[in-house]
Enzyme design. Sequence first.
Site, mmCIF file in Angstrom:
data_model
loop_
_atom_site.group_PDB
_atom_site.id
_atom_site.type_symbol
_atom_site.label_atom_id
_atom_site.label_comp_id
_atom_site.label_asym_id
_atom_site.label_seq_id
_atom_site.Cartn_x
_atom_site.Cartn_y
_atom_site.Cartn_z
ATOM 1 N N GLN A 163 -120.864 -18.365 -6.130
ATOM 2 C CA GLN A 163 -120.872 -18.903 -7.501
ATOM 3 C C GLN A 163 -121.699 -18.016 -8.440
ATOM 4 O O GLN A 163 -122.414 -18.504 -9.312
ATOM 5 C CB GLN A 163 -121.394 -20.338 -7.502
ATOM 6 N N SER A 164 -121.587 -16.713 -8.287
ATOM 7 C CA SER A 164 -122.388 -15.777 -9.079
ATOM 8 C C SER A 164 -122.047 -15.815 -10.578
ATOM 9 O O SER A 164 -120.895 -15.595 -10.962
ATOM 10 C CB SER A 164 -122.156 -14.357 -8.554
ATOM 11 N N ASN A 165 -123.063 -16.054 -11.383
ATOM 12 C CA ASN A 165 -122.880 -15.967 -12.839
ATOM 13 C C ASN A 165 -122.789 -14.506 -13.280
ATOM 14 O O ASN A 165 -122.155 -14.182 -14.271
ATOM 15 C CB ASN A 165 -124.063 -16.615 -13.558
ATOM 16 N N ALA A 187 -121.369 -12.089 -11.544
ATOM 17 C CA ALA A 187 -120.000 -11.614 -11.296
ATOM 18 C C ALA A 187 -119.078 -12.056 -12.437
ATOM 19 O O ALA A 187 -118.284 -11.264 -12.957
ATOM 20 C CB ALA A 187 -119.499 -12.152 -9.956
#
Length: 366
Positions: free
Chosen positions: A103-105, A107
Amino acid sequence: MGEGHISGAARHIRQSAWPSAARRKDLASALAAFPRVRLGHFPTPLEPMDRLTEHLGGPRFWVKRDDCTGLSSGGNKTRKLEFLMADALGEGADTIITQGATQSNHARQTAAAVARLGMACHILLEDRTGSADPEYTLSGNVFLDRLHGATVAKRRGGADMTAEMELLAVELRTAGRKPYVIPGGGSNSTGALGYVNCALELCEQSATMGLKIDALIHATGSAGTQAGLVAGLAALESDIELLGIGVRAPQDKQESMVFELAKRTGAGIGCEEAIRREDVRANCDYVGAGYGIPTQGMVESVRLLAELEGLLFDPVYSGKGLDGLIDLTRKGAFGDMENVVFLHTGGSAALFGYTGAFNLPGYQAN
Ligand SMILES: *Cc1c(COP(=O)(O)O)cnc(C)c1O
């Protein structure tokens, strides 16, 4: 954190909460030497959180709205990407590679920045939490990565993501592409310039508003945000006390990572000597069971701010940072401070990967 108060050695040496106009001008020209592409809406607002202040007592709380940077629902990575993407363009890249947790912001914001600049984006997502919940693996940021047209591939938890990115870069180069690798979180001495810029922006706002900021609190992960702030505040000779709330590593490791990157960032803007180890302070008591794993304190804090201030914080970073802010306030850590600013680093898109963690009464997934 010692016995309550967060005041460090900084007070005795640093001069003023309003860094002189000359210092601000010097820092602005040091930053202007680095190429930057405009990706966000700046300056982000600095707003009071009066209902939270009333609820908690203690200092007046403010929020610096870096959740409103404007790119694909906002967040702190946008500031870093302004410098990173300019560097990539300068090197003639046509493809960006980066990595993050599922759930990388980072990325998601990278995918959006790359789309805007008409390049190709390859994202490697590390399964750090082991969650098989389809909401977590497909919704929120994962959905947005795809919506922005990025190519997404997964890697197992604990994989050497830097090595994985290098392998992919070799593959893409062989295929005739010109890849540029952005480290996780955009945290290197180029990306951290975005938060040198934020320190400058905040000090300009405080001078304009006549607001003496005593402390600045935020969530710290891959270290670039705090490193840039440490370097920027040192260059400005500001006496704002900075505290990172850790979301992954233990305190020693987190502070060392921030210090090391702050030194390298400071070297680029000519203030390396002004950066001292004691200016780097992280509290890592709010991580809970691990990175990306919800805590009760995070859930309560995110709900509290949603209900009191109409603000959305995220489960992985800003929500844990907020838990730290609230708990430390209750423990009297801000003593007789007047104004405490929470830097909202964004991340609300990740809420949709975690709705189950909130256990909202009457709310069921089906
Ligand atoms: C990445 C991130 C952080 C942490 O910033 P670092 O520069 O990695 O320390 C904090 N909050 C949010 C919402 C983030 O996405």
